[in-house]
Each structure stands twice: as structure tokens, then as C-alpha cells.
Design a protein around this motif. Structure first.
Motif, short mmCIF file in Angstrom:
data_model
loop_
_atom_site.label_atom_id
_atom_site.label_comp_id
_atom_site.label_asym_id
_atom_site.label_seq_id
_atom_site.Cartn_x
_atom_site.Cartn_y
_atom_site.Cartn_z
N ASP A 30 11.35 56.80 -16.80
CA ASP A 30 12.87 56.69 -16.65
C ASP A 30 12.26 56.02 -18.03
N LEU A 31 13.00 55.74 -19.36
CA LEU A 31 13.07 55.26 -20.61
C LEU A 31 13.81 53.72 -20.54
N PRO A 32 13.15 52.88 -21.29
CA PRO A 32 13.51 51.27 -21.02
C PRO A 32 14.61 50.49 -20.88
N GLY A 33 15.14 50.52 -19.64
CA GLY A 33 16.34 50.02 -19.58
C GLY A 33 17.33 50.83 -18.51
N LEU A 34 16.86 52.47 -18.73
CA LEU A 34 17.82 53.52 -17.90
C LEU A 34 16.51 53.84 -16.49
N GLY A 35 17.78 54.45 -15.76
CA GLY A 35 17.04 55.01 -14.56
C GLY A 35 16.75 53.12 -13.15
N ASN A 36 15.40 53.45 -12.92
CA ASN A 36 14.85 52.47 -12.43
C ASN A 36 13.60 51.53 -13.08
N SER A 37 14.31 52.05 -13.94
CA SER A 37 13.04 51.29 -15.46
C SER A 37 13.49 49.56 -15.70
N THR A 38 12.58 48.91 -15.87
CA THR A 38 13.61 47.51 -16.21
C THR A 38 14.01 47.08 -17.34
N VAL A 39 15.44 46.12 -17.45
CA VAL A 39 15.94 46.03 -19.03
C VAL A 39 15.07 44.99 -19.32
N PRO A 40 14.48 45.61 -20.75
CA PRO A 40 13.44 44.71 -21.69
C PRO A 40 14.25 43.78 -22.04
N THR A 41 13.33 42.47 -22.37
CA THR A 41 14.15 41.79 -23.34
C THR A 41 13.47 41.31 -23.82
N ASN A 42 14.50 40.85 -25.24
CA ASN A 42 13.57 40.86 -26.48
C ASN A 42 13.62 42.32 -27.01
N PHE A 43 14.27 42.74 -26.44
CA PHE A 43 13.71 44.31 -27.26
C PHE A 43 14.90 45.01 -28.13
N GLY A 44 14.36 46.26 -29.47
CA GLY A 44 14.85 46.58 -30.26
C GLY A 44 15.77 47.17 -30.08
#
Length: 268
Positions: A30-44
Motif C-alpha cells: 500500500d503506497l504511503p498514506g494509502l490503504g493500511n500504510s501509515t500517513v507519513p509526516t514531513n513527506f513530500g
């Protein structure tokens, strides 16, 4: 290594994975922030940022060289991964999209979702702001499949759930908001061209040969494949065709023969 598109999750590969797993270790993120992946912080949310994060994940899992199968939003990320880590990518197959800076911007006028998703916050966040609006929006996007019933009720329910959370929806918009930066990065890094084998597959009723043409701007060994009668959602609309082509392309057997209609799927 499988990279999904938007608005999907790893689930879009569920009909393809079992066949590939017979001869390969298959990782579906799951791409970062999507599905069950954590929504990243300080991410472009650029393709390059995402490729670095995915490479870290692959390394943490104990793998080095990978082959990549990517669709839609994942196409640009797959290219960025191959560009950043060319010694770590054996082959790259991309489905029904084009690179920013090399063709994708020409289709922004085809559907309003491009402009909506790229709009600064909180415009899309405030428009798609409840379950009813989310379902209506996703159902519109799934009309890009031309084969009736290809997007099943199970698919829809899975993706409705995945994008029900406002944070996940915003992460999806942020990938689109990074398109301008992606175009700058893609054009800046295009030369010298990569030399890894690439299959660019477009749906006959969608991107067609455009996917391969776009990839020819950044790679010198591109094979053009068109999924017959398919729209945008090739993994759902024609998993049999995709699986056969992917099995040929990712195989390490130098003596394999391609069935009729699949010659372009053989690696160079």
C-alpha cells in the motif's frame, strides 16, 4: 514488487498475485498514506520521495534486486525507483499511465479529477467530505473501466473502506499536488536514458500505445503492449492477459517461447 494506482490499494493485484507467486516472491505495497500504510509526516509525496521510502521498506524486508509492476499513480513511482536505484531494478512493467513531463499533462483535460485532486487544500477535502460523496466520486473514477462488471462489488467495498478516512483521501490528493514537482524531476533526470527492459502496457480503450511512448523518453529498451479491449483498469479488466504477459516478462528462462500475441512481453 507491485505498486498500485489511485484510488486503489494493493488489492488491485489480488487476481494477479497468485500466478506470479508460483515463481517469484511477490511484495504488494500500500503506497504511503494509502490503504493500511501509515500517513507519513514531513513527506513530500513526490515520486522520488515515495521511491526512497519504498526502497527502505524493500531493504528492511531483506531484499535487494527487484522487478517492478506498477499501475496508474505507481508508474511514476516505478520510474523514480528505477532511476534512483538502477542496479537494484531488473525489469519494469508499467500499466496505463504516462510520466509527468512526458505526456501525462496532455490528458489532464480528459477528466475533472486531475484538477480537483491537484487543487490546493482544502478544496477537494471540503468537496469530498463524507461517505456519500466519497462513494460517488470513486464510482465516477471506476467508469474508466470499459468492461462491465470488471470492478466488482468486493473491489468497490474494499476501496470505499480504504478511502473513507479523510487522512487517506488527503494523502491521495497530495500525490497529485506533487505532479508539477514530479514533471520537473522526470525531465531533469531523463538523460542519460535507463537501459533496463521495460514493458509499457496501455488499455486499448485508454492510454493504448501512449504508455510505452512516454517511457521511451527515459529508457532505451521499451516494449509496447496494448491490452485488447481493456480500459484503464487492466488488472481488473483483463487479469489473464496481464498475468500471461507479466509471467513472460519477469521470467528468468532465456529459452521461453511467447504465445501468439505476446511476443512483445519477452524481455530483451
Amino acid at each position: 514488487m507491485l505498486m498500485h494506482g489511485w484510488p486503489m490499494t494493493w488489492w488491485e493485484w489480488h487476481t494477479v498475485m497468485p500466478s506470479l507467486a508460483k515463481n517469484h516472491t511477490v511484495i504488494a505495497f500500500d503506497l504511503p498514506g494509502l490503504g493500511n500504510s501509515t500517513v507519513p509526516t514531513n513527506f513530500g509525496y513526490t515520486t522520488a520521495d515515495t521511491a526512497v521510502l519504498l526502497h527502505d521498506a524493500v531493504t528492511a524486508l531483506g531484499f535487494g534486486e527487484v522487478s517492478i509492476l506498477a499501475h496508474d499513480l505507481g508508474v511514476g513511482i516505478g520510474y523514480a525507483y528505477a532511476r534512483l536505484y538502477p542496479q537494484s531494478v531488473d525489469r519494469l512493467m508499467v500499466l496505463d499511465s504516462e510520466l509527468n513531463g512526458f505526456g501525462l499533462e496532455a490528458v489532464f483535460g480528459v477528466s475533472f479529477h486531475f484538477d480537483l485532486n491537484m487543487a490546493p487544500p482544502p478544496t477537494p477535502e471540503n468537496i469530498i467530505n463524507n461517505r456519500e460523496a466519497e462513494v460517488a466520486y470513486l464510482n465516477y473514477l471506476y467508469t474508466f473501466a470499459v468492461k462491465p462488471g470488471a470492478i466488482t462489488n468486493q473491489d468497490r467495498q474494499t476501496w470505499y473502506g480504504a478511502y473513507n478516512c479523510p487522512a487517506n483521501r488527503e494523502a491521495g490528493y497530495n500525490y497529485y499536488r506533487a505532479f508539477s514537482a514530479d514533471a520537473t524531476w522526470d525531465t531533469k533526470t531523463a538523460s542519460p536514458k535507463l537501459t533496463i527492459p521495460v514493458v509499457g502496457m496501455g488499455g486499448e480503450d485508454s492510454f493504448g500505445t501512449g504508455t510505452a511512448t512516454s517511457m521511451m523518453s527515459v529508457d532505451s529498451d521499451v516494449h509496447t503492449v496494448v491490452a485488447p479491449g481493456s480500459g484503464h483498469y487492466i488488472p481488473e479488466e483483463d487479469p489473464g492477459f496481464l498475468t500471461e504477459c507479466a509471467k513472460l516478462f519477469f521470467s528468468q528462462n532465456p529459452n521461453q517461447k511467447a504465445p501468439k500475441g505476446f511476443a512483445a512481453c519477452l524481455p530483451s
